[in-house]
Scaffold this motif. Sequence first.
Motif, PDB file in Angstrom:
ATOM      1  N   ASP A   1       0.861  -1.191   0.000  1.00 48.32           N
ATOM      2  CA  ASP A   1       0.000   0.000   0.000  1.00 48.32           C
ATOM      3  C   ASP A   1       0.893   1.234   0.000  1.00 48.32           C
ATOM      4  O   ASP A   1       1.697   1.428   0.923  1.00 48.32           O
ATOM      5  CB  ASP A   1      -0.895  -0.020   1.247  1.00 48.32           C
ATOM      6  CG  ASP A   1      -2.004   1.022   1.174  1.00 48.32           C
ATOM      7  OD1 ASP A   1      -1.832   2.033   0.476  1.00 48.32           O
ATOM      8  OD2 ASP A   1      -3.045   0.815   1.832  1.00 48.32           O
TER       9      ASP A   1
ATOM     10  N   PRO B   1     -11.876   6.298  -6.857  1.00 53.17           N
ATOM     11  CA  PRO B   1     -11.239   5.258  -7.667  1.00 53.17           C
ATOM     12  C   PRO B   1     -10.740   5.816  -9.002  1.00 53.17           C
ATOM     13  O   PRO B   1     -11.422   6.620  -9.653  1.00 53.17           O
ATOM     14  CB  PRO B   1     -12.363   4.230  -7.873  1.00 53.17           C
ATOM     15  CG  PRO B   1     -13.260   4.423  -6.686  1.00 53.17           C
ATOM     16  CD  PRO B   1     -13.234   5.898  -6.396  1.00 53.17           C
ATOM     17  N   ALA B   2      -9.545   5.401  -9.383  1.00 56.88           N
ATOM     18  CA  ALA B   2      -8.913   5.930 -10.593  1.00 56.88           C
ATOM     19  C   ALA B   2      -8.285   4.800 -11.385  1.00 56.88           C
ATOM     20  O   ALA B   2      -7.983   3.724 -10.852  1.00 56.88           O
ATOM     21  CB  ALA B   2      -7.850   6.968 -10.229  1.00 56.88           C
ATOM     22  N   THR B   3      -8.079   5.028 -12.674  1.00 59.26           N
ATOM     23  CA  THR B   3      -7.383   4.072 -13.529  1.00 59.26           C
ATOM     24  C   THR B   3      -5.886   4.362 -13.481  1.00 59.26           C
ATOM     25  O   THR B   3      -5.455   5.458 -13.098  1.00 59.26           O
ATOM     26  CB  THR B   3      -7.877   4.174 -14.977  1.00 59.26           C
ATOM     27  OG1 THR B   3      -7.508   5.469 -15.505  1.00 59.26           O
ATOM     28  CG2 THR B   3      -9.388   4.015 -15.061  1.00 59.26           C
TER      29      THR B   3
ATOM     30  N   TRP C   1      -6.451   5.144  -6.366  1.00 67.04           N
ATOM     31  CA  TRP C   1      -7.372   6.226  -5.992  1.00 67.04           C
ATOM     32  C   TRP C   1      -6.658   7.565  -6.141  1.00 67.04           C
ATOM     33  O   TRP C   1      -5.431   7.671  -5.966  1.00 67.04           O
ATOM     34  CB  TRP C   1      -7.818   6.088  -4.540  1.00 67.04           C
ATOM     35  CG  TRP C   1      -8.605   4.878  -4.213  1.00 67.04           C
ATOM     36  CD1 TRP C   1      -9.967   4.746  -4.155  1.00 67.04           C
ATOM     37  CD2 TRP C   1      -8.091   3.573  -3.863  1.00 67.04           C
ATOM     38  NE1 TRP C   1     -10.323   3.468  -3.805  1.00 67.04           N
ATOM     39  CE2 TRP C   1      -9.200   2.735  -3.614  1.00 67.04           C
ATOM     40  CE3 TRP C   1      -6.799   3.056  -3.739  1.00 67.04           C
ATOM     41  CZ2 TRP C   1      -9.047   1.401  -3.255  1.00 67.04           C
ATOM     42  CZ3 TRP C   1      -6.642   1.727  -3.385  1.00 67.04           C
ATOM     43  CH2 TRP C   1      -7.759   0.909  -3.135  1.00 67.04           C
TER      44      TRP C   1
ATOM     45  N   LYS D   1      -5.341  -1.677  -7.372  1.00 70.41           N
ATOM     46  CA  LYS D   1      -6.375  -0.665  -7.236  1.00 70.41           C
ATOM     47  C   LYS D   1      -5.705   0.682  -7.033  1.00 70.41           C
ATOM     48  O   LYS D   1      -4.618   0.767  -6.443  1.00 70.41           O
ATOM     49  CB  LYS D   1      -7.303  -0.976  -6.059  1.00 70.41           C
ATOM     50  CG  LYS D   1      -8.148  -2.233  -6.242  1.00 70.41           C
ATOM     51  CD  LYS D   1      -9.078  -2.442  -5.044  1.00 70.41           C
ATOM     52  CE  LYS D   1      -9.942  -3.692  -5.227  1.00 70.41           C
ATOM     53  NZ  LYS D   1     -10.834  -3.916  -4.057  1.00 70.41           N
TER      54      LYS D   1
ATOM     55  N   ARG E   1      -2.030   3.665  -4.232  1.00 67.96           N
ATOM     56  CA  ARG E   1      -1.978   2.443  -5.047  1.00 67.96           C
ATOM     57  C   ARG E   1      -1.846   1.242  -4.118  1.00 67.96           C
ATOM     58  O   ARG E   1      -1.015   1.249  -3.199  1.00 67.96           O
ATOM     59  CB  ARG E   1      -0.758   2.521  -5.989  1.00 67.96           C
ATOM     60  CG  ARG E   1      -0.594   1.351  -6.949  1.00 67.96           C
ATOM     61  CD  ARG E   1      -1.384   1.539  -8.219  1.00 67.96           C
ATOM     62  NE  ARG E   1      -1.150   0.434  -9.137  1.00 67.96           N
ATOM     63  CZ  ARG E   1      -0.130   0.370  -9.989  1.00 67.96           C
ATOM     64  NH1 ARG E   1       0.752   1.360 -10.051  1.00 67.96           N
ATOM     65  NH2 ARG E   1      -0.001  -0.659 -10.813  1.00 67.96           N
TER      66      ARG E   1
END
Length: 551
Positions: free
Chosen positions: A63, A108-110, A103, A101, A92
Amino acid sequence: MLRALHIRDFVIVDQADIAFDAGFTVFSGETGAGKSILIDALALALGGRGDATLIRQDAPRADISAVFDAPEAAAGWLAEQALDGPELILRRVIDSQGRSKAWINGVPATLGQLRDLGALLVDIHGQHAHQSLLQPASQRELLDTQGGHADQARALQQAWTDWRQAQAALDTARSDAAGQAARLEQLAADVAWLDELAPEPGEWPDLCARQSRLAHAQTLLAGAGQAIEALDGETGSAAQALHAAIQSLQALVRHDPSLEEHCQTLESARILCAETVSGLNAYADRLEPDPDALAQADARMGRMFEAARRFHVEPEALAEHHETLRTQLRQAEAGQDLDALEQACRQAESRYTELARALSAARRTTAGQLAAQVTAAMQTLSMDGGVFDIALADCKPSAHGLETVEFLVAGHAGVPLRPLSRVASGGELARISLALSVIASQAARVPTLIFDEVDAGIGGAVAEVVGRLLRELGMRHQVLCVTHLPQVAACAARHFQVSKATRAGRTLSAIRPLDEESRTEEIARMLGGLKMTVATRTHAREMLASGQAHQ
């Protein structure tokens, strides 16, 4: 700029919370202590590639969070993404299955969004960045980036693609005129056939339902009649039974009011029964056997089946196929117009040539400026009399323009210019790479610049010059540098030490900020290795005093 980096269970770091400030900051430590892990962790938060191998052993996930002040350059991007500043938190997480995942400010982001935003926040110069300078593509890209004409280069690539496609269409039309004519004739016949049929979107399900209803009209009428008789016939009907039940309960309500609820329910059922009977009567009135309508529906279905077999599609797809053939016919007709194709090709070529010449002019200007800047920097990096130049040689038109880009260097006075890839030693290449990185970064719009051991291959007085260069750069940007050189570390405003230790059978990395005393010890270690002496400590203090003299 970068304000904080929070790392959990990443490689050999179990937990690290690092606060940053403006100016020039260095990270040092013994080989293998995990100095570059910090850069890798930040790169991951900025959308870099990651997998389960990055998770610390026996941990469920890694994390990483990076906290930035939002720069003005990112305002437009943030507005487009409906994100707010002034603080940006990029997070991340990678789990043990390799799933990722991300943010941005808790949203939430790509990974693409992380990379796009990261490009506005940080510029990372990796340990092996100087190796890429040997590639012609990297040299061309660096020149375009430094000159601020990367957008022109991308527009030129698109113009080249458009020109190639226009030329291919023209060549195809010229080389296969007979085949194109035959295809055009067949397409025209197919479209005319479907024009006559005129299939409509959604027609097939409606047609099938209508045909079935007409074909079974007698059965439907008989069934509706039976239902009406059962619901409201003269004897034994549902309506009569409901009426009798309502009367029985109403006579009892005065003895038990709770039965009123059931009376109301039965009354509702009686009303629904009456409404159903009314609806079925109306249905029966509308549904009369119509042999002509049935014949028309059968004929239409037959034509649509025939069309489906002819064009190898399902009946319900005929309308879509009809439109596809119309589009193909229009394209084929346009492809037969050689004059139009030739004109389109000339226009695409003209557009490409215009953009290519403009880019060539921009590259020539930038090449002269950059060559002079790097040549000047070489004089301070123990390459007295050295010259750096950028050769732009004419070539055939390509996606990258009308010229090739090649970096040339003469390491010392009296030595002829030769391609960088052929004459530069490892140390010279590292110094030229650093000079290019610093010069390019001076024009960079990103607030944070990171150098990951880009001073490899440099030592002595040159290292001190490199430290001063980075310190000067830190006056305009936030500069973070992973280094093994005491001369560079002594020039920084802040110093972090990265160390590793084995606890309970696990090797872990730790990061701590250094005060004046511990910083002297670290510089001494970098100077003299594990054996500390009075001389190395004295030298370390002198080096720090010199490095901080111009802060």
